[in-house]
Enzyme design. Structure first.
Site, PDB file in Angstrom:
ATOM      1  N   PRO A   1       0.786  -1.233   0.000  1.00 51.33           N
ATOM      2  CA  PRO A   1       0.000   0.000   0.000  1.00 51.33           C
ATOM      3  C   PRO A   1       0.823   1.290   0.000  1.00 51.33           C
ATOM      4  CG  PRO A   1      -0.102  -1.086   2.135  1.00 51.33           C
ATOM      5  CD  PRO A   1       0.533  -2.051   1.191  1.00 51.33           C
ATOM      6  N   ASN A   2       0.306   2.234  -0.724  1.00 52.84           N
ATOM      7  CA  ASN A   2       0.828   3.603  -0.828  1.00 52.84           C
ATOM      8  C   ASN A   2       2.097   3.709  -1.682  1.00 52.84           C
ATOM      9  OD1 ASN A   2      -1.197   4.885   0.892  1.00 52.84           O
ATOM     10  ND2 ASN A   2      -0.248   3.726   2.543  1.00 52.84           N
TER      11      ASN A   2
ATOM     12  N   TYR B   1      11.282   8.961   0.944  1.00 57.57           N
ATOM     13  CA  TYR B   1      11.284   7.976  -0.145  1.00 57.57           C
ATOM     14  C   TYR B   1      11.927   8.483  -1.436  1.00 57.57           C
ATOM     15  CZ  TYR B   1       8.105   5.561   3.003  1.00 57.57           C
ATOM     16  OH  TYR B   1       7.562   4.944   4.101  1.00 57.57           O
TER      17      TYR B   1
ATOM     18  N   ALA C   1       3.371  -0.882   4.578  1.00 57.34           N
ATOM     19  CA  ALA C   1       2.865  -0.878   5.960  1.00 57.34           C
ATOM     20  C   ALA C   1       2.416  -2.260   6.425  1.00 57.34           C
ATOM     21  CB  ALA C   1       1.718   0.123   6.091  1.00 57.34           C
TER      22      ALA C   1
ATOM     23  N   ARG D   1      13.761   4.486  11.744  1.00 53.68           N
ATOM     24  CA  ARG D   1      12.486   5.191  11.819  1.00 53.68           C
ATOM     25  C   ARG D   1      11.725   4.816  13.104  1.00 53.68           C
ATOM     26  NH1 ARG D   1       9.579   4.723   6.195  1.00 53.68           N
ATOM     27  NH2 ARG D   1       8.358   6.401   7.165  1.00 53.68           N
TER      28      ARG D   1
HETATM   29  C1  DQA Z   1       8.472   0.927   3.364  1.00 55.30           C
HETATM   30  C2  DQA Z   1       8.652   1.141   4.872  1.00 55.30           C
HETATM   31  C3  DQA Z   1       7.330   0.916   5.605  1.00 55.30           C
HETATM   32  O1  DQA Z   1       7.518   1.117   6.999  1.00 55.30           O
HETATM   33  C4  DQA Z   1       6.288   1.885   5.111  1.00 55.30           C
HETATM   34  O2  DQA Z   1       5.041   1.624   5.736  1.00 55.30           O
HETATM   35  C5  DQA Z   1       6.158   1.903   3.629  1.00 55.30           C
HETATM   36  C6  DQA Z   1       7.359   1.781   2.807  1.00 55.30           C
HETATM   37  C7  DQA Z   1       9.756   1.254   2.585  1.00 55.30           C
HETATM   38  O3  DQA Z   1       9.854   0.845   1.427  1.00 55.30           O
HETATM   39  O4  DQA Z   1      10.636   1.962   3.092  1.00 55.30           O
HETATM   40  O5  DQA Z   1       5.084   2.116   3.093  1.00 55.30           O
HETATM   41  O6  DQA Z   1       8.184  -0.445   3.145  1.00 55.30           O
END
Ligand code: DQA
Length: 149
Positions: free
Chosen positions: A11-12, A24, A78, A108
């Site tokens: 997701p996202n 990112y 996530a 993080r």
């Molecule tokens: C992620 C790290 C995860 O904690 C976060 O929820 C993401 C991206 C990463 O690629 O750094 O959505 O997987």
């Protein structure tokens, strides 16, 4: 026997490029797809690169990989930190798994330090941005060579 690597994004990650660029970067999901598929091709492999915001769809893709993929590279985003369902699917799959994260999850928030994916993974790469996907393909190609011999 197929030589496709299933590359799963959670997701996202469809928002990459505009999503929290200070964490990112500005690399988009399409950019990641391009570098991943190009690296797979160098190893003579196909990469089936996908993204979903839906946990159930990710689980179904992992289940399907039992018959359609040689191995799985997964950034569960996530769901990494929440999903027993994804862990169960990966463990049932029986294919090599490499876990990847763009950011260094250990630098993080503490809730990101635990991964439900890691127990099913041969290796974990995090904090290297898009390069992590390239390295994951290299590692998977190596693992698949070892599986064959
Ligand atoms: C992620 C790290 C995860 O904690 C976060 O929820 C993401 C991206 C990463 O690629 O750094 O959505 O997987």
């Amino acid at each position: 026997m197929t030589s496709a690597i299933l590359v799963i994004n959670g997701p996202n990650l469809n928002l990459l490029g505009t999503r929290e660029p200070e964490i990112y970067g500005t690399t988009t999901l399409d950019d990641l797809k391009a570098v991943t598929t190009a690296q797979a091709k160098r190893h003579g492999l196909a990469a089936d690169f996908r993204q979903s915001n839906d946990e159930g769809e990710l689980v179904t893709w992992i289940q399907d990989a039992r018959t359609s993929a040689a191995g799985i590279i997964i950034n569960a985003a996530a769901y990494t930190h929440t999903s027993v369902a994804i862990l169960d699917a990966l463990q049932a799959c029986g294919k090599p798994v490499i876990e990847v994260h763009l950011s260094n999850i250990f630098k993080r928030e503490s809730f990101r330090h635990h991964s439900y994916v890691s127990p099913a993974a041969t290796g974990v790469i995090c904090g290297l941005g898009a390069q992590g996907y390239v390295l994951a393909v290299d590692a998977m190609a190596d693992l698949l060579t070892k599986v064959k011999t």
